[in-house]
Write an enzyme that holds these catalytic residues in place. Structure first.
Site, PDB file in Angstrom:
ATOM      1  N   ALA A  64      45.124  -9.314  98.906  1.00  0.00           N
ATOM      2  CA  ALA A  64      44.570  -9.336  97.830  1.00  0.00           C
ATOM      3  C   ALA A  64      42.910  -9.924  98.088  1.00  0.00           C
ATOM      4  O   ALA A  64      43.001 -10.955  98.767  1.00  0.00           O
ATOM      5  CB  ALA A  64      44.990 -10.219  96.815  1.00  0.00           C
ATOM      6  N   GLY A 109      49.452  -8.764 100.673  1.00  0.00           N
ATOM      7  CA  GLY A 109      49.581  -7.245 100.204  1.00  0.00           C
ATOM      8  C   GLY A 109      49.316  -6.306 101.415  1.00  0.00           C
ATOM      9  O   GLY A 109      49.708  -5.076 101.077  1.00  0.00           O
ATOM     10  N   GLU A 112      52.577  -5.850 102.430  1.00  0.00           N
ATOM     11  CA  GLU A 112      53.517  -5.322 101.700  1.00  0.00           C
ATOM     12  C   GLU A 112      53.106  -3.684 101.513  1.00  0.00           C
ATOM     13  O   GLU A 112      54.056  -2.952 101.224  1.00  0.00           O
ATOM     14  CB  GLU A 112      53.029  -5.740 100.203  1.00  0.00           C
ATOM     15  CG  GLU A 112      53.786  -7.128 100.098  1.00  0.00           C
ATOM     16  CD  GLU A 112      53.530  -8.002  98.921  1.00  0.00           C
ATOM     17  OE1 GLU A 112      54.553  -7.962  98.106  1.00  0.00           O
ATOM     18  OE2 GLU A 112      52.415  -8.114  98.570  1.00  0.00           O
ATOM     19  N   GLU A 132      52.219 -15.405 101.242  1.00  0.00           N
ATOM     20  CA  GLU A 132      51.766 -15.794  99.962  1.00  0.00           C
ATOM     21  C   GLU A 132      52.300 -17.052  99.495  1.00  0.00           C
ATOM     22  O   GLU A 132      51.496 -17.959  98.732  1.00  0.00           O
ATOM     23  CB  GLU A 132      52.378 -14.797  99.012  1.00  0.00           C
ATOM     24  CG  GLU A 132      51.754 -13.330  98.834  1.00  0.00           C
ATOM     25  CD  GLU A 132      52.247 -12.266  99.750  1.00  0.00           C
ATOM     26  OE1 GLU A 132      51.792 -11.265  99.782  1.00  0.00           O
ATOM     27  OE2 GLU A 132      52.977 -12.877 100.830  1.00  0.00           O
TER      28      GLU A 132
END
Length: 258
Positions: A64, A109, A112, A132
């Site tokens: 992010a 992310g 991910e 995270e």
């Protein structure tokens, strides 16, 4: 500048995260554009394999965009979390096989996104991880669910709770990545892997992926039923007839995806 660069080479699609100045971090505009590109690929019968990578030499994606997040209200953060989860689920559910070509850092992310792909091929000089918890949050785009399904619950707990950054060789040992290549050979290794998939029947590839993905989320007997139904779809295809003819004629089949 477009945040996503798209290119199609014959039956192979390349999606490049294109914010190298931000280490390909995901802002909201990038998520919207990525979602649009992926949706177009989903319904394109000419695309048989999809490769995701990052622009520049430093990062696949660091996750992010924290500069954007810093100025967001809680409601806007929730909006972004919903959108990134939605887009990554669409990627996971693409009928075509997908490969993450990890050319640099893959954190949060970014990792991910790679987990939402079927395969991960990484440069041998980079770092990967779901980091995270070091930021006081948890993986929110599928990491807590896809990672344990890939490498097991205990290893996933270890990596997520410690926010550990793995070297590529370690990621290979954990079963997190499929291949590791030297940076200057990454594109070649990924291309060869994609070619080994492209050599096979397009409908068979999609039905095999469908059977595996859906069968893994159910019991064995239901999975076997899913497999039979997926197999039945391949029976009336022109590709199956072509494969039998090619076998008899001792040549490579020419598949048309029909």
């Amino acid at each position: 500048m477009d945040t996503i660069h798209y290119e199609q080479r014959n039956n192979l699609a390349f999606i490049t995260l294109n914010r190298p100045e931000a280490l390909n971090a995901f802002n909201y505009d990038m998520l919207l554009e990525l979602g649009q590109v992926v949706e177009a690929i989903r319904i394109n019968p000419d695309i048989r394999v999809v490769v995701f990578t990052g622009a520049g030499e430093k990062a696949f994606s660091v996750g992010a965009d924290l500069k954007e997040r810093k100025n967001m209200t809680d409601d806007l953060v929730k909006r972004n979390i919903f959108k990134i989860g939605e887009v990554f689920s669409t990627i996971e559910n693409l009928p075509q096989p997908t490969i993450a070509m990890i050319n640099g850092f893959a954190f949060g992310g970014g990792m991910e996104l790679a987990l939402a792909c079927d395969f991960r091929i990484t440069a041998d000089d980079t770092l990967l991880g779901l980091t995270e918890t070091s930021l006081g949050i948890i993986p929110g785009a599928g990491g807590t669910q896809r990672l344990p399904r890939l490498i097991g619950e205990s290893k996933a707990l270890e990596l997520i709770l410690t926010a550990r950054r793995l070297k590529s060789a370690e990621a290979l040992e954990y079963g997190l990545v499929t291949r590791v290549a030297a940076p200057d050979e990454l594109a070649e290794v990924t291309g060869a892997f994609a070619d080994s998939i492209l050599a096979n029947g397009p409908i068979a590839l999609q039905q095999a992926k469908f059977a595996i993905k859906n069968g893994m989320n159910t019991d064995l007997q239901t999975g076997l039923h899913i497999e039979r139904k997926a197999y039945e779809i391949t029976i009336p295809t022109e590709d199956r007839v072509e494969a039998l003819a090619a076998f008899g004629e001792k040549r490579k089949p020419v598949f048309k995806g029909k």
